[in-house]
Design an enzyme around this catalytic site. Structure first.
Site, PDB file in Angstrom:
ATOM      1  N   ASP A 143      -0.991  -3.501  -7.413  1.00 21.52           N
ATOM      2  CA  ASP A 143      -2.031  -4.523  -7.455  1.00 21.52           C
ATOM      3  C   ASP A 143      -2.838  -4.349  -8.755  1.00 21.52           C
ATOM      4  OD1 ASP A 143      -3.250  -6.651  -5.399  1.00 21.52           O
ATOM      5  OD2 ASP A 143      -4.933  -5.663  -6.358  1.00 21.52           O
TER       6      ASP A 143
ATOM      7  N   TYR B 170     -11.657  -9.530 -10.805  1.00 20.34           N
ATOM      8  CA  TYR B 170     -10.818 -10.719 -10.979  1.00 20.34           C
ATOM      9  C   TYR B 170     -11.361 -11.588 -12.105  1.00 20.34           C
ATOM     10  CZ  TYR B 170      -8.018  -9.825  -6.821  1.00 20.34           C
ATOM     11  OH  TYR B 170      -7.143  -9.267  -5.915  1.00 20.34           O
TER      12      TYR B 170
ATOM     13  N   HIS C 103       2.872  -5.208   0.511  1.00 21.14           N
ATOM     14  CA  HIS C 103       2.050  -5.015  -0.682  1.00 21.14           C
ATOM     15  C   HIS C 103       1.302  -3.687  -0.679  1.00 21.14           C
ATOM     16  CE1 HIS C 103      -0.036  -6.378  -4.229  1.00 21.14           C
ATOM     17  NE2 HIS C 103      -1.216  -6.200  -3.673  1.00 21.14           N
TER      18      HIS C 103
END
Length: 383
Positions: free
Chosen positions: A178, A307, A358
């Site tokens: 990630d 982000y 994930h």
């Protein structure tokens, strides 16, 4: 600031405030028979909230977490929290593991002992690692940035300082998934001389492929473009919000433990290899401890800022020459095309796992640990 030992102890005031909020929840309606289709299912959430309020024991979880050797160190104005567990073997290789969102350093909780003490888990003590697991800036027990600029690249430079200047390693291994994959790749691109190699479980959304003409892509890459576009359209709303208006989102989540729980568990369910049933992969205690890391530190808002930074201030990433291993888990978000990976990374090991999603180290810790050991084994003669 010198490295200082760290011991988790959340104040009673924070826990009492949480208990009050859990006893005075106001929930929205949910359309009949909609389940998880439009977001977190209200019936699942009600059950989890009931357990959280009446049975979950943070102090017991806190005690378990304090079994790890934890430290704080100031790097570039951030009070970085990290686990540093020494390997039990003749010549442990140092490795830094970087987590992502919406997990935390707890992503690697299960894998730390497998890497530090392989002999106790049926492995070879010569495969032991010194394991360092930092919390990203604005996540968990690391401090929250007060100024912009903390993106994958700048964090990679912080990790280089942590490993060399603070911990005294001259060369080390690095792995991540990630956000942690991005940090690890920037570390390899900018400081290749420090690394034995890098091990990744994903490469995120490959924007360059999504904007390329089909005639420029292999068949595998064309299929990736379709899959990734569909995923972003159907599942990427969180990413759009956190990349554009994270501050607005932060007000609601920082004020509501129910909001934090709903925001996180939807992703854990959608991105894990659990076939829609979270209990196949996580106990209620596991889910809530991950949520609690965000709540007790008030970092759900600051974590989403990463982000925005990665969307607005991240420099381009060139070809990576450092030896790279990829472990591909079949239920991960959007699986990278091998042809793209081989053009952009120095791939020397590519493993397709039989199961897992994930949150690799949380879901399949033994499989991931075995692949990390196997990837770095030939490099140990350099250590």
């Amino acid at each position: 600031m010198a490295i200082k030992p760290f011991h988790i102890h959340v104040s009673d005031d924070i826990l009492n405030d949480l208990q009050y909020r859990l006893q005075h929840v106001r929930l929205p309606d949910q359309l009949e028979d909609s389940g998880w289709e439009r977001g977190t299912d209200i019936n699942f959430l009600k059950s989890l909230l009931s357990y959280w309020r009446d049975h979950y024991d943070w102090r017991a979880q806190e005690s378990k977490l304090n079994n790890f050797s934890q430290f704080h160190c100031d790097i570039d104005g951030i009070d970085v929290h990290f686990v540093h567990e020494r390997g039990k073997g003749p010549n442990p290789m140092p490795i830094i593991l970087t987590h992502g969102w919406p997990d935390s350093y707890l992503r690697y909780q299960k894998i730390i002992p497998l890497l530090t003490d392989p002999a106790s888990y049926g492995g070879n003590p010569e495969d032991a690692f010194d394991v360092i697991v930092p919390s990203l800036p604005g996540f968990g027990f690391s401090s929250r940035p007060t100024k912009p600029g903390f993106n994958n690249y700048s964090v990679s430079q912080m990790w280089a300082k942590l490993m060399t200047q603070e911990l005294g390693y001259t060369k080390f291994a690095a792995a991540g998934g990630d956000i942690g994959s991005g940090v690890t790749r920037y570390l390899a691109a900018s400081n290749p001389e420090l690394l034995f190699g890098i091990h990744l479980t994903d490469v995120g959304i490959i924007r360059s492929l999504m904007t390329s003409q089909d005639t420029e892509l292999t068949q595998e890459e064309q299929q990736y473009k379709k899959n990734a576009s569909a995923w972003v359209a159907n599942e990427g709303g969180y990413m759009s919000i956190q990349s554009t208006k994270p501050q607005t989102l932060a007000y609601g989540l920082s004020d509501s433990p129910v909001g934090v729980a709903a925001w996180i568990i939807e992703k854990l369910r959608a991105w894990s290899d659990c076939k829609g049933d979270l209990s196949q992969r996580y106990s209620q205690d596991e889910l809530l401890t991950h949520i609690m890391i965000y709540w007790v530190t008030n970092t759900i808002g600051s974590s989403t800022q990463m982000y925005y930074e990665n969307s607005h201030s991240l420099p381009p990433l060139g070809h990576i020459e450092v030896p790279t291993g990829m472990a591909i888990f079949p239920a991960d978000i959007v699986l990278p095309p091998k042809s793209w990976a081989e053009r952009n990374l120095n791939i020397i090991r590519w493993t397709t796992m039989p199961a897992g999603g994930h949150f690799t180290a949380m879901e399949e810790p033994e499989a991931l640990a075995n692949d990390i050991r196997a990837f770095y084994r030939p490099m140990r003669m350099e250590n």
